[in-house]
Scaffold this motif. Structure first.
Motif, PDB file in Angstrom:
ATOM      1  N   LYS A 112       6.518  -2.309 -11.493  1.00 51.14           N
ATOM      2  CA  LYS A 112       7.827  -2.904 -11.748  1.00 51.14           C
ATOM      3  C   LYS A 112       8.103  -4.110 -10.852  1.00 51.14           C
ATOM      4  N   ASN A 113       7.401  -4.199  -9.720  1.00 47.39           N
ATOM      5  CA  ASN A 113       7.665  -5.279  -8.771  1.00 47.39           C
ATOM      6  C   ASN A 113       6.655  -6.418  -8.841  1.00 47.39           C
ATOM      7  N   LEU A 114       5.704  -6.354  -9.771  1.00 46.14           N
ATOM      8  CA  LEU A 114       4.732  -7.443  -9.889  1.00 46.14           C
ATOM      9  C   LEU A 114       5.419  -8.764 -10.225  1.00 46.14           C
ATOM     10  N   LYS A 115       6.418  -8.711 -11.079  1.00 47.18           N
ATOM     11  CA  LYS A 115       7.132  -9.925 -11.455  1.00 47.18           C
ATOM     12  C   LYS A 115       7.853 -10.521 -10.246  1.00 47.18           C
ATOM     13  N   PRO A 168       0.800  -1.234   0.000  1.00 46.80           N
ATOM     14  CA  PRO A 168       0.000   0.000   0.000  1.00 46.80           C
ATOM     15  C   PRO A 168       0.829   1.278   0.000  1.00 46.80           C
ATOM     16  N   CYS A 169       2.104   1.179   0.384  1.00 40.96           N
ATOM     17  CA  CYS A 169       2.964   2.365   0.460  1.00 40.96           C
ATOM     18  C   CYS A 169       3.706   2.639  -0.847  1.00 40.96           C
ATOM     19  N   LEU A 170       3.673   1.698  -1.779  1.00 37.69           N
ATOM     20  CA  LEU A 170       4.471   1.838  -2.991  1.00 37.69           C
ATOM     21  C   LEU A 170       3.810   2.780  -3.984  1.00 37.69           C
ATOM     22  N   PRO A 171       4.564   3.687  -4.612  1.00 40.77           N
ATOM     23  CA  PRO A 171       4.028   4.430  -5.749  1.00 40.77           C
ATOM     24  C   PRO A 171       3.605   3.447  -6.844  1.00 40.77           C
ATOM     25  N   VAL A 199      -1.502 -10.792   0.096  1.00 42.34           N
ATOM     26  CA  VAL A 199      -0.830  -9.780  -0.723  1.00 42.34           C
ATOM     27  C   VAL A 199      -1.667  -9.441  -1.952  1.00 42.34           C
ATOM     28  N   VAL A 200      -2.401 -10.425  -2.474  1.00 46.61           N
ATOM     29  CA  VAL A 200      -3.227 -10.195  -3.666  1.00 46.61           C
ATOM     30  C   VAL A 200      -4.241  -9.091  -3.406  1.00 46.61           C
ATOM     31  N   ALA A 201      -4.894  -9.156  -2.257  1.00 49.00           N
ATOM     32  CA  ALA A 201      -5.903  -8.138  -1.921  1.00 49.00           C
ATOM     33  C   ALA A 201      -5.273  -6.749  -1.870  1.00 49.00           C
ATOM     34  N   ARG A 202      -4.073  -6.652  -1.292  1.00 50.37           N
ATOM     35  CA  ARG A 202      -3.387  -5.360  -1.218  1.00 50.37           C
ATOM     36  C   ARG A 202      -3.005  -4.858  -2.620  1.00 50.37           C
ATOM     37  N   VAL A 203      -2.547  -5.774  -3.473  1.00 49.15           N
ATOM     38  CA  VAL A 203      -2.176  -5.390  -4.836  1.00 49.15           C
ATOM     39  C   VAL A 203      -3.397  -4.921  -5.615  1.00 49.15           C
ATOM     40  N   LEU A 204      -4.508  -5.637  -5.481  1.00 47.86           N
ATOM     41  CA  LEU A 204      -5.732  -5.249  -6.205  1.00 47.86           C
ATOM     42  C   LEU A 204      -6.215  -3.878  -5.746  1.00 47.86           C
ATOM     43  N   ASP A 205      -6.167  -3.624  -4.451  1.00 48.98           N
ATOM     44  CA  ASP A 205      -6.579  -2.303  -3.937  1.00 48.98           C
ATOM     45  C   ASP A 205      -5.691  -1.200  -4.519  1.00 48.98           C
ATOM     46  N   ALA A 206      -4.384  -1.468  -4.591  1.00 51.63           N
ATOM     47  CA  ALA A 206      -3.455  -0.452  -5.105  1.00 51.63           C
ATOM     48  C   ALA A 206      -3.682  -0.205  -6.592  1.00 51.63           C
ATOM     49  N   LEU A 207      -3.932  -1.258  -7.361  1.00 50.28           N
ATOM     50  CA  LEU A 207      -4.146  -1.100  -8.805  1.00 50.28           C
ATOM     51  C   LEU A 207      -5.476  -0.406  -9.108  1.00 50.28           C
ATOM     52  N   GLU A 208      -6.415  -0.505  -8.204  1.00 54.87           N
ATOM     53  CA  GLU A 208      -7.737   0.103  -8.426  1.00 54.87           C
ATOM     54  C   GLU A 208      -7.858   1.491  -7.808  1.00 54.87           C
ATOM     55  N   ASN A 209      -6.796   1.981  -7.199  1.00 53.41           N
ATOM     56  CA  ASN A 209      -6.811   3.280  -6.523  1.00 53.41           C
ATOM     57  C   ASN A 209      -6.664   4.405  -7.555  1.00 53.41           C
ATOM     58  N   GLN A 210      -7.753   5.099  -7.857  1.00 53.50           N
ATOM     59  CA  GLN A 210      -7.736   6.142  -8.875  1.00 53.50           C
ATOM     60  C   GLN A 210      -6.914   7.350  -8.448  1.00 53.50           C
ATOM     61  N   THR A 211      -6.907   7.656  -7.162  1.00 51.66           N
ATOM     62  CA  THR A 211      -6.099   8.774  -6.683  1.00 51.66           C
ATOM     63  C   THR A 211      -4.621   8.496  -6.898  1.00 51.66           C
ATOM     64  N   ALA A 212      -4.208   7.266  -6.605  1.00 58.15           N
ATOM     65  CA  ALA A 212      -2.807   6.892  -6.817  1.00 58.15           C
ATOM     66  C   ALA A 212      -2.444   6.963  -8.291  1.00 58.15           C
ATOM     67  N   LEU A 213      -3.375   6.593  -9.158  1.00 55.64           N
ATOM     68  CA  LEU A 213      -3.124   6.664 -10.599  1.00 55.64           C
ATOM     69  C   LEU A 213      -2.895   8.101 -11.033  1.00 55.64           C
ATOM     70  N   GLU A 214      -3.734   9.012 -10.590  1.00 59.08           N
ATOM     71  CA  GLU A 214      -3.602  10.414 -10.971  1.00 59.08           C
ATOM     72  C   GLU A 214      -2.306  11.023 -10.441  1.00 59.08           C
ATOM     73  N   GLU A 215      -1.902  10.630  -9.262  1.00 58.58           N
ATOM     74  CA  GLU A 215      -0.669  11.165  -8.685  1.00 58.58           C
ATOM     75  C   GLU A 215       0.578  10.571  -9.331  1.00 58.58           C
ATOM     76  N   SER A 216       0.456   9.391  -9.910  1.00 54.60           N
ATOM     77  CA  SER A 216       1.629   8.686 -10.430  1.00 54.60           C
ATOM     78  C   SER A 216       2.064   9.164 -11.807  1.00 54.60           C
ATOM     79  N   ASN A 217       1.127   9.669 -12.593  1.00 52.50           N
ATOM     80  CA  ASN A 217       1.419  10.053 -13.979  1.00 52.50           C
ATOM     81  C   ASN A 217       1.927   8.862 -14.793  1.00 52.50           C
ATOM     82  N   VAL A 218       1.433   7.679 -14.480  1.00 52.75           N
ATOM     83  CA  VAL A 218       1.812   6.468 -15.218  1.00 52.75           C
ATOM     84  C   VAL A 218       1.217   6.527 -16.616  1.00 52.75           C
ATOM     85  N   HIS A 219       2.010   6.148 -17.619  1.00 49.19           N
ATOM     86  CA  HIS A 219       1.540   6.148 -19.005  1.00 49.19           C
ATOM     87  C   HIS A 219       0.963   4.779 -19.352  1.00 49.19           C
TER      88      HIS A 219
END
Length: 525
Positions: free
Chosen positions: A258-261, A249-252, A275-295
């Motif tokens: 990059k660490n999924l593999k 949950p703390c990872l950008p 860990v799966v539940a934590r990963v799914l929550d992070a991938l679905e976090n729209q606020t984190a997406l907007e802050e990350s500027n991921v392409h």
């Protein structure tokens, strides 16, 4: 006609070359050849030396550079050259802007040392900016930096401080500097009775306890309580389920992708693992997406890497241990990555240019792989096309048809899979790189940027692409019309003329390719 030094410098700042050729690499820090910045030498000769630093700062501010090492190397080159004193002073003055992060500071030290004469000292300017870098930080910020990034690129904070000799009256900062050079015990002995130093000493004590903690559950609690980063986690805890449960949950978002593999290799993404539940929550976090500027390209690459992870085998470092088949990818994680891919298109920003993107749809585009990644060429082509369609107002998507380019109806509402399927439906045929430009000239279609996407087919059957582009510019009076050729399955090719600022070659594919094309279209280089 020769290319202006400003154009050559801007190319280098964005993708590490003065020629119009972008080659995706692993972005490991490399050593540059001695003659890689002839553009700055030309600016010095033209009495425009300090313009080089202006371009460096602007490229940094725009954020289009494929990797910061290019900007930092150019800054270090300007700082260590001996020809122009004003340029050297301007470079050191820009240090606090370009090298604000610890990563870039370490990079600068590495490059500056490599560019210096053997056995030469640091000099007043170099020592001044490095001392300011340490002493201008708040004590706790400095302590976090010293513990999070202890060393990089064969340099440590301890190495640097022994050469820079920073001095300060701030007791808390003195304690941190003492810790860096001599360790926690010495810092506590000298500053343990100083009230001002207690917060940083307590923080450093906590970090040391965390780094030496053997109890995984206790380490996880400490990580959550003190908000430690991935860089704080010692090697012996990086295989801990409890630690990763607390860490995810703390990872950008870009770091998580990059660490999924790694998580798959540790078998933490199987079934209903915590860990799966934590990963799914992070991938679905729209606020984190907007802050990350991921392409979207970065998401696609992470998706493909994870999809294929079950087909790979993990070879342990110890040859005596059994080679293990990695677990099959979790469908829930794949679904979340696909949803994230669609959401990431919303972050795209329009350039205002008029585009024609022409895609090679031959069967090879589906059977081969892009150079430097696991994405198929047609997938990369579909992503590039859909990015333009969703972000821009004037985009024509074409495929190489029989005789003339054939339009492909991609809509803004389409998903990535729908766009990919649409391109698959187009009949395959031979292709000519110049044909789309000639067609646009014949039909009087106004285009600012032509983008041709293929795997490795780079022939101009009747007319060379550069000749067709020059004719198009003259015929339609669009003197700045540009051409980008992407050959996704080859490591190297040359279509663009080095002397034409309106041409760019891209070999292979990575998460930066769309941004490089966007920057080129905007006129950033």
């Amino acid at each position: 006609m020769t290319t202006a030094p400003e154009i050559k410098l801007k190319r280098f700042l964005h993708f590490g070359r003065e020629t119009p050729f972008y080659q995706p690499v692993d972005h490991l820090v490399k050593s540059f050849p001695q003659n890689c910045l002839t553009s700055v030498e030309e600016l010095i000769a033209d009495e425009k030396a300090t313009d080089a630093v202006i371009h460096i700062v602007k490229a940094f501010s725009d954020g289009y550079s494929a990797h910061p090492q290019y900007l930092v190397y150019a800054l270090a080159w300007c700082a260590r050259q001996k020809t122009s004193l004003p340029l050297r002073e301007a470079a050191y003055n820009a240090f606090k802007t370009i090298c604000k992060s610890p990563q870039n500071m370490f990079l600068f030290i590495k490059f500056a040392k490599e560019l210096s004469a053997p056995n030469s000292g640091w000099g007043h300017g170099w020592r001044r900016v490095v001392n300011d870098w340490y002493l201008n930080q708040e004590p706790l910020q400095l302590a976090e930096c010293a513990t999070r990034y202890r060393s990089m690129y064969l340099w440590s904070h301890k190495d640097i401080l022994k050469l820079a000799h920073p001095a300060t009256e701030d007791v808390a900062k003195q304690a941190v500097l003492k810790y860096i050079v001599f360790g926690l015990k010495e810092a506590q002995q000298e500053f343990g009775d100083k009230a001002a130093a207690q917060p940083v000493l307590q923080y450093l004590q906590t970090v040391e306890e965390f780094k030496h903690c053997k109890n995984e559950e206790q380490a996880a609690r400490m990580l959550e309580q003190h908000h430690f980063s991935l860089e704080h986690v010692p090697q012996h805890l990086l295989k801990s389920k409890e630690v990763w449960t607390a860490l995810v949950p703390c990872l950008p978002l870009d770091v998580l992708l990059k660490n999924l593999k790694r998580l798959a290799r540790l078998r933490f993404l199987r079934g209903n693992h915590v860990v799966v539940a934590r990963v799914l929550d992070a991938l679905e976090n729209q606020t984190a997406l907007e802050e990350s500027n991921v392409h979207p390209a970065q998401v696609l690459i992470a998706l493909r890497n994870y999809e294929l992870s079950g087909k790979l085998k993990y070879t342990p470092p110890d040859p005596s241990k059994e080679v293990k088949q990695l677990p099959q990818p979790n469908p829930k994680v794949i679904e979340a990555l696909n949803t994230l891919l669609e959401s990431s298109f919303k972050l795209l920003v329009s350039t205002g240019m008029r585009y024609m993107i022409v895609v090679d749809t031959r069967p090879q585009m589906l059977t081969s792989r892009c150079w430097q990644c696991q994405v198929q060429p047609l997938q990369a082509a579909a992503l590039l096309s859909l990015c333009l369609v969703k972000a821009e107002r004037d985009v024509m998507v074409m495929a190489f048809g029989f005789g003339t380019p054939a339009p492909v109806a991609l809509e803004k509402s389409m998903s990535f899979k729908q766009a990919q399927d649409k391109l698959k439906e187009v009949p395959s045929t031979t292709m000519d790189l110049a044909a789309p430009i000639e067609w646009a000239e014949k039909t009087k279609k106004s285009v600012d940027v032509f983008i041709i996407v293929t795997d490795n087919h780079l022939r101009g059957i009747k007319v060379k692409p550069i000749d067709a582009l020059k004719q198009y510019r003259t015929s339609l009076n669009i003197p700045n019309a540009k051409l980008v050729v992407c050959a996704l399955s080859v490591p190297e090719f040359f279509v663009a003329s080095p002397e034409d600022p309106g041409m760019l070659d891209v070999a292979g594919f990575d998460g930066q390719v769309p941004r490089i094309i966007e920057a080129f279209s905007r006129g950033a280089f």
